[in-house]
Design an enzyme around this catalytic site. Structure first.
Site, mmCIF file in Angstrom:
data_model
loop_
_atom_site.group_PDB
_atom_site.id
_atom_site.type_symbol
_atom_site.label_atom_id
_atom_site.label_comp_id
_atom_site.label_asym_id
_atom_site.label_seq_id
_atom_site.Cartn_x
_atom_site.Cartn_y
_atom_site.Cartn_z
ATOM 1 N N LYS A 216 6.360 -28.100 -2.684
ATOM 2 C CA LYS A 216 6.213 -27.109 -3.748
ATOM 3 C C LYS A 216 6.922 -25.811 -3.371
ATOM 4 C CE LYS A 216 1.566 -28.706 -4.977
ATOM 5 N NZ LYS A 216 0.145 -28.351 -5.009
ATOM 6 N N TYR B 23 5.186 -22.914 -10.227
ATOM 7 C CA TYR B 23 5.646 -23.678 -9.072
ATOM 8 C C TYR B 23 6.517 -24.858 -9.481
ATOM 9 C CZ TYR B 23 1.410 -26.529 -10.020
ATOM 10 O OH TYR B 23 0.419 -27.299 -10.582
ATOM 11 N N HIS C 150 -5.555 -28.763 -3.047
ATOM 12 C CA HIS C 150 -5.072 -29.988 -3.679
ATOM 13 C C HIS C 150 -3.859 -30.562 -2.954
ATOM 14 C CE1 HIS C 150 -6.712 -27.905 -7.518
ATOM 15 N NE2 HIS C 150 -7.684 -28.501 -6.846
ATOM 16 N N ASP D 275 -13.012 -29.359 -7.299
ATOM 17 C CA ASP D 275 -12.888 -28.589 -6.066
ATOM 18 C C ASP D 275 -14.207 -28.517 -5.308
ATOM 19 O OD1 ASP D 275 -10.258 -28.294 -6.698
ATOM 20 O OD2 ASP D 275 -10.445 -26.265 -7.462
#
Length: 185
Positions: free
Chosen positions: A71, A131, A61, A169
């Site tokens: 991130k 995250y 992603h 996905d």
């Protein structure tokens, strides 16, 4: 904390120190001034968490353009294979991936700058994944790079028939579709 820059420039492994005794351990997992001194200043604006069971593969992603996200990722329960793909056009490592095992046991974290696709596979029974991001979620800018694109050659360490994947996905785009115009960065 130990900060270890990876072979793909801008990606860092961060290893917090643990102080343990018969009760368990204590660890400082984020210190802004140490992060700034090694990686550079990143203004994190949101913390996220996901929980997944064995065989789940999430990714790859990313958000496009001005909505892209840096991130800082870690695992607080379980074990994953964390994967990043460099999508920064002009980068000498464009299209290359890096795969690192992150676990509650090893305490490692990975910093992923803007311009990367990111995903992970749950290797243990389950994993709790946390995250920080430096930009808010923007659904209109969300995109997915195909997790099994042969051009990437990622070994997810899970047999394909055992993977649990989302529809999103499964419909990811191939690496050759990652043009500068599409990415916007």
């Amino acid at each position: 904390m130990d900060f270890i820059e990876q072979e793909i420039k801008g990606v860092w492994i961060i290893e917090p120190k643990r102080f343990g005794d018969q009760r368990g351990y204590f660890s400082e997992v984020f210190k802004q001034h140490e992060f700034d001194a090694h990686v550079g200043h990143v203004n994190f604006v949101q913390d996220n968490e996901s929980f997944s069971t064995h065989g789940v593969v999430r990714g790859l992603h990313f958000q496009r353009g001005a909505d892209s996200q840096a991130k800082l990722v870690r695992v607080s329960q379980g074990r994953i294979l964390d994967v990043v793909v460099d999508l920064r056009h002009g980068s000498p490592t464009w299209g290359r991936h890096l795969a690192v095992e992150l676990s509650a046991e090893n305490g490692r974290q990975m910093f992923i700058p803007r311009g990367f696709a990111h995903g992970f596979a749950v290797l243990g029974d389950a994993a709790q994944f946390q995250y920080k991001v430096d930009n808010l979620y923007a659904p209109h800018s969300e995109a997915t790079l195909r997790f099994d694109d042969p051009a990437l050659g990622i070994d997810w360490r899970i047999d394909r028939q055992d993977m649990i994947l989302s529809e999103k996905d499964l419909k990811g785009l191939p690496l050759d579709g990652m043009t500068p115009e599409f990415l916007g960065f």
